[in-house]
Motif scaffolding. Structure first.
Motif, PDB file in Angstrom:
ATOM      1  N   THR A  62      -2.268   1.820   8.799  1.00  0.00           N
ATOM      2  CA  THR A  62      -2.471   2.216   7.208  1.00  0.00           C
ATOM      3  C   THR A  62      -3.933   1.538   7.052  1.00  0.00           C
ATOM      4  OG1 THR A  62      -0.177   2.443   7.158  1.00  0.00           O
ATOM      5  CG2 THR A  62      -1.564   1.917   5.201  1.00  0.00           C
ATOM      6  N   ASP A  63      -4.437   1.936   5.751  1.00  0.00           N
ATOM      7  CA  ASP A  63      -5.537   1.258   5.443  1.00  0.00           C
ATOM      8  C   ASP A  63      -5.462  -0.057   5.250  1.00  0.00           C
ATOM      9  OD1 ASP A  63      -7.427   3.858   4.099  1.00  0.00           O
ATOM     10  OD2 ASP A  63      -5.327   4.342   4.477  1.00  0.00           O
ATOM     11  N   TRP A  64      -6.540  -0.931   5.584  1.00  0.00           N
ATOM     12  CA  TRP A  64      -6.214  -2.359   5.573  1.00  0.00           C
ATOM     13  C   TRP A  64      -5.977  -2.834   4.078  1.00  0.00           C
ATOM     14  CZ3 TRP A  64      -5.459  -6.147   8.505  1.00  0.00           C
ATOM     15  CH2 TRP A  64      -5.388  -7.399   7.958  1.00  0.00           C
ATOM     16  N   ASP A  65      -6.634  -2.334   3.193  1.00  0.00           N
ATOM     17  CA  ASP A  65      -6.531  -2.729   1.777  1.00  0.00           C
ATOM     18  C   ASP A  65      -5.106  -2.466   1.525  1.00  0.00           C
ATOM     19  OD1 ASP A  65      -9.055  -3.842   1.504  1.00  0.00           O
ATOM     20  OD2 ASP A  65      -9.907  -1.963   0.574  1.00  0.00           O
ATOM     21  N   LEU A  66      -4.583  -1.341   1.900  1.00  0.00           N
ATOM     22  CA  LEU A  66      -3.115  -0.976   1.405  1.00  0.00           C
ATOM     23  C   LEU A  66      -2.001  -1.968   2.143  1.00  0.00           C
ATOM     24  CD1 LEU A  66      -0.664   0.307   0.039  1.00  0.00           C
ATOM     25  CD2 LEU A  66      -1.055   2.348   1.551  1.00  0.00           C
ATOM     26  N   ARG A  67      -2.235  -2.280   3.570  1.00  0.00           N
ATOM     27  CA  ARG A  67      -1.800  -3.436   4.202  1.00  0.00           C
ATOM     28  C   ARG A  67      -1.559  -4.738   3.572  1.00  0.00           C
ATOM     29  NH1 ARG A  67       0.367  -2.351   9.249  1.00  0.00           N
ATOM     30  NH2 ARG A  67      -0.164  -4.625   9.837  1.00  0.00           N
ATOM     31  N   MET A  68      -2.843  -4.966   2.917  1.00  0.00           N
ATOM     32  CA  MET A  68      -2.845  -6.446   2.204  1.00  0.00           C
ATOM     33  C   MET A  68      -2.160  -6.223   1.045  1.00  0.00           C
ATOM     34  SD  MET A  68      -4.591  -8.710   3.857  1.00  0.00           S
ATOM     35  CE  MET A  68      -4.559  -9.577   2.640  1.00  0.00           C
ATOM     36  N   GLU A  69      -1.860  -5.240   0.328  1.00  0.00           N
ATOM     37  CA  GLU A  69      -1.047  -5.278  -1.041  1.00  0.00           C
ATOM     38  C   GLU A  69       0.315  -5.213  -0.504  1.00  0.00           C
ATOM     39  OE1 GLU A  69      -1.831  -5.162  -3.909  1.00  0.00           O
ATOM     40  OE2 GLU A  69      -3.710  -4.098  -4.374  1.00  0.00           O
ATOM     41  N   LEU A  70       0.869  -4.601   0.593  1.00  0.00           N
ATOM     42  CA  LEU A  70       2.125  -4.640   1.068  1.00  0.00           C
ATOM     43  C   LEU A  70       2.371  -6.129   1.514  1.00  0.00           C
ATOM     44  CD1 LEU A  70       2.455  -1.384   3.014  1.00  0.00           C
ATOM     45  CD2 LEU A  70       3.699  -1.870   1.082  1.00  0.00           C
ATOM     46  N   ALA A  71       1.731  -6.817   2.155  1.00  0.00           N
ATOM     47  CA  ALA A  71       1.897  -8.099   2.632  1.00  0.00           C
ATOM     48  C   ALA A  71       1.867  -9.175   1.393  1.00  0.00           C
ATOM     49  CB  ALA A  71       0.513  -8.507   3.388  1.00  0.00           C
ATOM     50  N   ARG A  72       0.852  -8.881   0.242  1.00  0.00           N
ATOM     51  CA  ARG A  72       1.428  -9.700  -0.909  1.00  0.00           C
ATOM     52  C   ARG A  72       2.642  -9.497  -1.458  1.00  0.00           C
ATOM     53  NH1 ARG A  72      -4.196  -7.660  -1.844  1.00  0.00           N
ATOM     54  NH2 ARG A  72      -5.702  -9.346  -1.226  1.00  0.00           N
ATOM     55  N   GLN A  73       3.016  -8.221  -1.455  1.00  0.00           N
ATOM     56  CA  GLN A  73       4.164  -8.116  -2.143  1.00  0.00           C
ATOM     57  C   GLN A  73       5.406  -8.545  -1.231  1.00  0.00           C
ATOM     58  OE1 GLN A  73       5.266  -3.740  -2.133  1.00  0.00           O
ATOM     59  NE2 GLN A  73       7.508  -4.168  -3.495  1.00  0.00           N
ATOM     60  N   VAL A  74       5.364  -8.552   0.008  1.00  0.00           N
ATOM     61  CA  VAL A  74       6.500  -9.278   0.850  1.00  0.00           C
ATOM     62  C   VAL A  74       6.296 -10.749   0.189  1.00  0.00           C
ATOM     63  CG1 VAL A  74       6.811 -10.128   3.110  1.00  0.00           C
ATOM     64  CG2 VAL A  74       6.022  -7.902   3.010  1.00  0.00           C
ATOM     65  N   TRP A  75       5.319 -11.346   0.142  1.00  0.00           N
ATOM     66  CA  TRP A  75       5.413 -12.858  -0.260  1.00  0.00           C
ATOM     67  C   TRP A  75       5.798 -12.963  -1.672  1.00  0.00           C
ATOM     68  CZ3 TRP A  75       5.389 -17.649   0.098  1.00  0.00           C
ATOM     69  CH2 TRP A  75       5.107 -18.435  -0.982  1.00  0.00           C
ATOM     70  N   ASP A  76       5.604 -12.075  -2.550  1.00  0.00           N
ATOM     71  CA  ASP A  76       6.097 -11.915  -3.870  1.00  0.00           C
ATOM     72  C   ASP A  76       7.631 -11.916  -3.873  1.00  0.00           C
ATOM     73  OD1 ASP A  76       3.606 -12.460  -5.115  1.00  0.00           O
ATOM     74  OD2 ASP A  76       3.400 -10.132  -5.514  1.00  0.00           O
ATOM     75  N   GLU A  77       8.085 -10.753  -3.200  1.00  0.00           N
ATOM     76  CA  GLU A  77       9.536 -10.623  -3.279  1.00  0.00           C
ATOM     77  C   GLU A  77      10.301 -11.771  -2.516  1.00  0.00           C
ATOM     78  OE1 GLU A  77      10.126  -8.490  -5.115  1.00  0.00           O
ATOM     79  OE2 GLU A  77       8.822  -6.574  -4.854  1.00  0.00           O
ATOM     80  N   SER A  78       9.727 -12.146  -1.584  1.00  0.00           N
ATOM     81  CA  SER A  78      10.522 -13.381  -0.793  1.00  0.00           C
ATOM     82  C   SER A  78      10.416 -14.741  -1.661  1.00  0.00           C
ATOM     83  CB  SER A  78       9.819 -13.769   0.507  1.00  0.00           C
ATOM     84  OG  SER A  78       8.300 -14.263   0.350  1.00  0.00           O
ATOM     85  N   ASP A  94       9.345   8.795   6.670  1.00  0.00           N
ATOM     86  CA  ASP A  94       8.463   8.737   7.963  1.00  0.00           C
ATOM     87  C   ASP A  94       7.087   8.650   7.435  1.00  0.00           C
ATOM     88  OD1 ASP A  94       8.010  11.372   7.169  1.00  0.00           O
ATOM     89  OD2 ASP A  94       8.569  12.269   9.084  1.00  0.00           O
ATOM     90  N   SER A  95       6.831   8.458   6.242  1.00  0.00           N
ATOM     91  CA  SER A  95       5.254   8.141   5.750  1.00  0.00           C
ATOM     92  C   SER A  95       5.225   6.937   5.098  1.00  0.00           C
ATOM     93  CB  SER A  95       4.644   9.532   5.166  1.00  0.00           C
ATOM     94  OG  SER A  95       5.261   9.684   4.109  1.00  0.00           O
ATOM     95  N   VAL A  96       4.018   6.148   5.045  1.00  0.00           N
ATOM     96  CA  VAL A  96       3.809   5.253   4.229  1.00  0.00           C
ATOM     97  C   VAL A  96       3.722   5.510   2.667  1.00  0.00           C
ATOM     98  CG1 VAL A  96       1.276   4.877   4.479  1.00  0.00           C
ATOM     99  CG2 VAL A  96       2.543   2.909   3.667  1.00  0.00           C
ATOM    100  N   ARG A 114       1.585  -0.755  -9.591  1.00  0.00           N
ATOM    101  CA  ARG A 114       0.169  -0.547 -10.039  1.00  0.00           C
ATOM    102  C   ARG A 114      -0.409  -0.203  -8.616  1.00  0.00           C
ATOM    103  NH1 ARG A 114      -1.594  -5.009 -12.126  1.00  0.00           N
ATOM    104  NH2 ARG A 114      -1.552  -4.448 -14.318  1.00  0.00           N
ATOM    105  N   PHE A 115      -0.554  -0.929  -7.631  1.00  0.00           N
ATOM    106  CA  PHE A 115      -0.946  -0.664  -6.508  1.00  0.00           C
ATOM    107  C   PHE A 115      -0.462   0.584  -5.835  1.00  0.00           C
ATOM    108  CE2 PHE A 115       2.081  -3.324  -3.826  1.00  0.00           C
ATOM    109  CZ  PHE A 115       2.353  -2.543  -2.853  1.00  0.00           C
ATOM    110  N   ALA A 116       0.776   1.057  -5.943  1.00  0.00           N
ATOM    111  CA  ALA A 116       1.383   2.010  -5.518  1.00  0.00           C
ATOM    112  C   ALA A 116       0.931   3.233  -6.067  1.00  0.00           C
ATOM    113  CB  ALA A 116       3.022   1.904  -5.779  1.00  0.00           C
ATOM    114  N   ASN A 117       0.821   3.036  -7.380  1.00  0.00           N
ATOM    115  CA  ASN A 117       0.145   4.366  -8.205  1.00  0.00           C
ATOM    116  C   ASN A 117      -1.303   4.732  -7.569  1.00  0.00           C
ATOM    117  OD1 ASN A 117       1.749   5.584 -10.031  1.00  0.00           O
ATOM    118  ND2 ASN A 117       1.894   3.742 -11.288  1.00  0.00           N
ATOM    119  N   GLN A 118      -1.868   3.517  -7.615  1.00  0.00           N
ATOM    120  CA  GLN A 118      -3.253   3.711  -6.963  1.00  0.00           C
ATOM    121  C   GLN A 118      -3.412   4.237  -5.614  1.00  0.00           C
ATOM    122  OE1 GLN A 118      -4.469  -0.512  -7.449  1.00  0.00           O
ATOM    123  NE2 GLN A 118      -5.230  -0.282  -9.595  1.00  0.00           N
ATOM    124  N   TRP A 119      -2.685   3.668  -4.811  1.00  0.00           N
ATOM    125  CA  TRP A 119      -2.741   4.404  -3.261  1.00  0.00           C
ATOM    126  C   TRP A 119      -2.166   5.669  -3.324  1.00  0.00           C
ATOM    127  CZ3 TRP A 119      -5.888   3.211   0.413  1.00  0.00           C
ATOM    128  CH2 TRP A 119      -6.312   2.039   0.382  1.00  0.00           C
TER     129      TRP A 119
END
Length: 265
Positions: free
Chosen positions: A72-88, A122-124, A175-180
């Protein structure tokens, strides 16, 4: 992506529940849960316990996206990683509050519906459409008024402030989901089909697992009585970059067009 382990609930095939400690009782449907519509001490603990697991589920959906879709695009992976941090962080904060109120993990049943639906896709683009753009956006609507319930009905300002802080983070997750979703569909038109498939699957799962009329939870309380619904949170949905047309469509579905008129007045 590795093969997805599945389960079948009421004829609906979904992803198998994520691992949980032995202290937890995992439910599949609302009638297997425990809840109270009042603001007793046990009701307050159950509300926080349920929210704690919901935050953990969202953590796991985002983390599983990183594991399942490494290209997956790196910038989207970074958004998902930040979300993991937030949700945890949200999960741990709710766990601390639960213990402060005399509760413990596993005190009440939990359900992982959002994981079972979102992570079966089966898709991001399908996953962020369902988990972030739909489930998290629905939570954003609820969070517009839930903290006030804790203040006004439970006289619990500490929990209310915690929920306010969590709600602020959720706007960016939507927001990031809407954008992506828009970016990925513009990049590859096949993603439009994947989005449509994801929404169709989600609708089918919600219909299959909807509580039958007159059903009760394990405490004998009507599931319908306790179900939480909220008006569309127009202000926060705009901050999360839903278009005015999308918001208007949602309001019409709920016969709430007057809310948009009030916002524009």
């Amino acid at each position: 992506m590795d093969p997805i382990e599945s389960k079948v609930v009421r004829g609906m095939k979904m992803r198998k529940d994520p691992a949980r400690e032995a202290c937890f009782t995992v439910a599949d449907t609302d009638d297997q849960m425990i809840s109270w519509p009042d603001w007793s001490e046990q009701s307050k603990r159950e509300r926080i316990h349920r929210h704690m697991n919901n935050e953990m589920t969202t953590t796991e959906v985002a983390a599983q996206c990183l594991a399942d879709f490494p290209d997956t695009d790196w910038d989207l992976r970074m958004e998902l990683a930040r979300q993991v941090w937030d949700e945890s962080r949200h999960c741990m904060a709710l766990y601390r509050r639960l213990k402060e109120l005399g509760g413990r993990k596993g005190e009440f049943p939990i359900a992982n519906f959002e994981w079972a639906v979102s992570s079966y896709l089966d898709s991001v683009v399908g996953r962020i459409t369902v988990m972030n753009r739909t489930f998290e956006a629905g939570t954003m609507d609820l969070m517009a008024f839930i903290p006030d319930g804790w203040r006004q009905k439970a006289n619990d300002y500490e929990t209310a402030e915690l929920l306010d802080a969590i709600a602020a983070d959720e706007i960016q997750h939507v927001r990031f989901a809407n954008q992506w979703v828009h970016k990925l569909c513009a990049k590859d038109k096949r993603n439009l089909f994947r989005v449509a498939q994801a929404v169709s699957f989600m609708d089918a799962a919600q219909k299959a697992l909807a509580p039958p009329e007159g059903s009760t939870n394990l405490m004998g309380i009507s599931v319908e009585e306790f179900s939480q619904t909220a008006p569309i949170n127009v202000e926060d949905r705009r901050l999360a970059e839903f278009s005015d047309d999308e918001i208007s469509t949602l309001l019409k579905q709920h016969d709430l067009e007057s809310l948009l008129e009030q916002q524009e007045a």
